[in-house]
Design an enzyme around this catalytic site. Structure first.
Site, PDB file in Angstrom:
ATOM      1  N   GLU A  48       0.814  -1.213   0.000  1.00  0.00           N
ATOM      2  CA  GLU A  48       0.000   0.000   0.000  1.00  0.00           C
ATOM      3  C   GLU A  48       0.849   1.265   0.000  1.00  0.00           C
ATOM      4  OE1 GLU A  48      -2.624  -3.246   1.674  1.00  0.00           O
ATOM      5  OE2 GLU A  48      -0.561  -2.564   2.055  1.00  0.00           O
ATOM      6  N   PHE A 110     -11.980  -7.425  13.571  1.00  0.00           N
ATOM      7  CA  PHE A 110     -10.826  -7.827  12.788  1.00  0.00           C
ATOM      8  C   PHE A 110     -10.478  -6.757  11.757  1.00  0.00           C
ATOM      9  CE2 PHE A 110      -9.160 -10.074   8.979  1.00  0.00           C
ATOM     10  CZ  PHE A 110      -7.937 -10.467   9.512  1.00  0.00           C
ATOM     11  N   GLN A 111      -9.247  -6.343  11.758  1.00  0.00           N
ATOM     12  CA  GLN A 111      -8.701  -5.320  10.857  1.00  0.00           C
ATOM     13  C   GLN A 111      -9.428  -3.981  10.978  1.00  0.00           C
ATOM     14  OE1 GLN A 111      -8.260  -6.973   6.849  1.00  0.00           O
ATOM     15  NE2 GLN A 111      -6.219  -7.731   7.410  1.00  0.00           N
ATOM     16  N   LYS A 160     -17.856  -1.223   5.021  1.00  0.00           N
ATOM     17  CA  LYS A 160     -18.093  -2.281   4.034  1.00  0.00           C
ATOM     18  C   LYS A 160     -19.568  -2.390   3.672  1.00  0.00           C
ATOM     19  CE  LYS A 160     -17.014  -7.121   3.030  1.00  0.00           C
ATOM     20  NZ  LYS A 160     -16.370  -8.369   3.525  1.00  0.00           N
ATOM     21  N   MET A 477      23.852   9.249   2.980  1.00  0.00           N
ATOM     22  CA  MET A 477      23.759  10.547   3.642  1.00  0.00           C
ATOM     23  C   MET A 477      23.986  10.415   5.146  1.00  0.00           C
ATOM     24  SD  MET A 477      23.469  13.740   3.004  1.00  0.00           S
ATOM     25  CE  MET A 477      22.533  14.154   1.530  1.00  0.00           C
TER      26      MET A 477
END
Length: 572
Positions: A48, A110-111, A160, A477
């Site tokens: 993602e 969940f999630q 959802k 760096m």
């Protein structure tokens, strides 16, 4: 129709051609809608974060709003970094995330994650949609907020069951946001004061930033610089808003900008800041920054004006409108007797001749600056439109110093957040936005390994790019700072040049791979990468000890420049 189909109809209505994402449970109804049909191309990322940076690259290359899609929970949290990156660099982004069913919100399902709460400090606005009837208006507002005023990211978190609900879809013609009123005009008195100050200044300089690109005000900036004969410096984020080849463009100021750009900015009697925000990497020690200068600050965002450096003349409003009117008024204010600035221009030009970017060649070692120069010249010889992206670190600064960009939206990098891993996915997004352009990512070995799985996206989605890895085997760096400021205590920065084998890794992902270990091999390998007809990775094993100069140490005055080897620290 279903809420999921309505989301796609909204994207189509907003002119979205490409979006980037990964499916998951809470966003699955939307992906089922993709299967039913849409004109929006979906690019399947491998992470993602990669999807978010692709959307950023798409936005920066095209000037349109980028769209990233993720599921709830870890999908949403993986988008946090690109959202923060877009926030810092004012990149217009609409991020759409799935959420658990409305009845489960707040139960630690969940999630489940509070995506709007997590991202609240780094978005322009966010919405949690729990009623399908709200969906069209929210999406209309999301795109409007992302692209108007000071551009930036927004988040739309959609339950959802909202995606699964059926309703009568009507997409609104107008946005309904009574409290959202970005400036559309410029105060005439502010412009008159600015024009007068420019007309009488003896040592003026334009300080242009990324806001010029976002405002599509590059032509207006060029007109102002040419008509008033104003020298200019251009920030990392603004690169390309004024042609690098223009004789009055003195390049980038700041920590790794040129000595001549820093001196010009700091010895001016008038600083005309246009779409720039006086970032600490430009100003250095603020109390010592341009001490003798009056400041005119042009910005669409009133909150930026005077936030860091007081502006004697604030000008708030759309830059395209403001600069066009300013050019006209400066011409009237100057009249037939323009001020004689020849001495000032000669002084800056003499600094440019005296203090060019430089590095020392070494027998048997490939210098990273030489890689960038060879790449630049090879790309120019092909006569193609080239878009450059970078990761973050030494290679990013060498690209800023040595790449020449004469067109807007051809240099795409992470500025404010400094996100390692940005370059490769941003290049894929840029290629999706402008498929006819050649897209080249100049990356570091540390940056590349953070998002290298997106080579699979480039290969399978047929979005060919060229990646050139400045491989010094270190987090370069950080190593430079450890050497210069931490008594050479090189703690946890050594990566090694041989692991992984980047050419073999590229081939495993379906791309072409090349390894360069000497200067003699460089040009042929780069040419082969350009001609590969698919995504290509060139692993150039460079001098591991080369440092990026010039450099202004953190907290030092912007005129206290450490030059390349053989130079000296020059105090104000």
């Amino acid at each position: 129709m279903l809420g999921s189909d309505a989301i796609l109809r909204a994207l189509e209505a907003e002119g979205v051609e490409v979006c980037f994402g990964i499916p998951g449970g809470a966003i699955l109804p939307l992906y089922d809608a993709f299967a039913r049909g849409t004109t929006v191309r979906h690019v399947l990322a491998r992470h993602e974060q990669g999807a978010g940076h692709m959307a950023e690259g798409y936005a920066r290359a095209s000037g349109n709003v980028g769209v990233a899609i993720a599921t709830s929970g870890p999908g949403a949290t993986n988008l946090v970094t690109p959202i923060a990156d877009a926030w810092m660099d004012s990149t217009p982004l609409v991020c759409i995330t799935g959420q658990v069913r409305a009845s489960l919100i707040g139960t630690d399902a969940f999630q489940e994650i509070d995506a709007t709460g997590i991202t609240m400090p780094i978005v322009k606005h966010s919405w949690l949609v729990q009623d399908v009837e709200e969906l069209p208006g929210v999406l209309k507002a999301a795109f409007h907020v992302a692209r108007t005023g000071r551009q930036g990211p927004v988040l739309v978190d959609i339950a959802k069951d909202v995606q699964e609900a059926e309703f009568d879809f009507v997409y609104p013609d107008e946005v309904d946001l009574p409290g959202w009123k970005p400036p559309r005009t410029v105060h005439p008195r502010q412009l008159r004061e600015a024009a007068h100050a420019i007309a009488v200044a003896q040592r003026p300089i334009v300080y242009a930033g990324g806001g010029v690109l976002n405002a599509d005000a590059c032509d207006e900036l060029l007109e102002l610089v040419d008509s008033a004969q104003l020298p200019a410096v251009v920030t990392l984020m603004g690169k390309g808003c004024l042609p690098d080849s223009h004789r009055l463009n003195y390049g980038a100021p700041g920590m790794h900008g040129s000595k001549y750009a820093n001196w010009a900015l700091n010895k001016a009697d008038l600083v005309i800041a246009v779409g720039a925000r006086f970032d600490d990497r430009v100003t250095g020690k603020l109390s010592a920054f341009a001490p003798g200068a009056k400041v005119i600050h042009f910005d669409i965002d009133a909150a930026e004006v005077g936030k860091i450096r007081d502006a004697e003349i604030p000008v708030v409003g759309p830059l395209k409108l403001a600069l066009a009117e300013l050019s006209r008024q400066v011409g009237e204010a100057v009249g037939e007797t323009p001020p004689d600035r020849s001495a000032w221009l000669r002084q800056i030009e003499s600094w440019r001749e005296q203090f060019p970017f430089r590095y020392e060649k070494a027998e048997g070692a490939v210098k990273p600056q030489s890689v960038v120069e060879t790449l630049r010249d090879l790309a120019a010889s092909r006569g193609e439109d080239v878009i450059w992206t970078t990761g973050v670190g030494q290679h990013q600064m060498w690209a800023m110093q040595y790449i020449q960009c004469d067109k807007p939206r051809t240099f795409i990098t992470s500025g404010g957040l400094g996100t390692m891993g940005y370059g490769l996915p941003a290049a894929i997004g840029a290629k999706a936005a402008r498929p006819d352009a050649t897209v080249v990512c100049i990356d570091g070995d540390g940056c590349f390994q953070m998002t290298c799985q997106e080579l699979a996206t480039a290969a399978l989605e047929r979005l060919p790019i060229v990646v050139v890895i400045i491989n010094n085997g270190w987090l370069g760096m950080v190593r430079q700072w450890q050497e210069m400021f931490y008594d050479e205590r090189f703690a946890q920065t050594h990566l090694t040049q041989a692991v992984p084998n980047y050419a073999q890794l590229a081939e495993a992902y379906g791309c072409a791979g090349f390894t360069v270990e000497s200067e003699d091999e460089l040009e042929a390998a780069l040419a082969a990468a350009f001609a590969a007809g698919r995504s290509a990775v060139v692993d150039v094993r460079c001098d591991a000890e080369e440092k990026c100069f010039p450099m202004i140490p953190a907290g030092a005055a912007a005129v206290d420049v450490i030059e390349a080897p053989g130079g000296e620290v020059v105090a104000a």
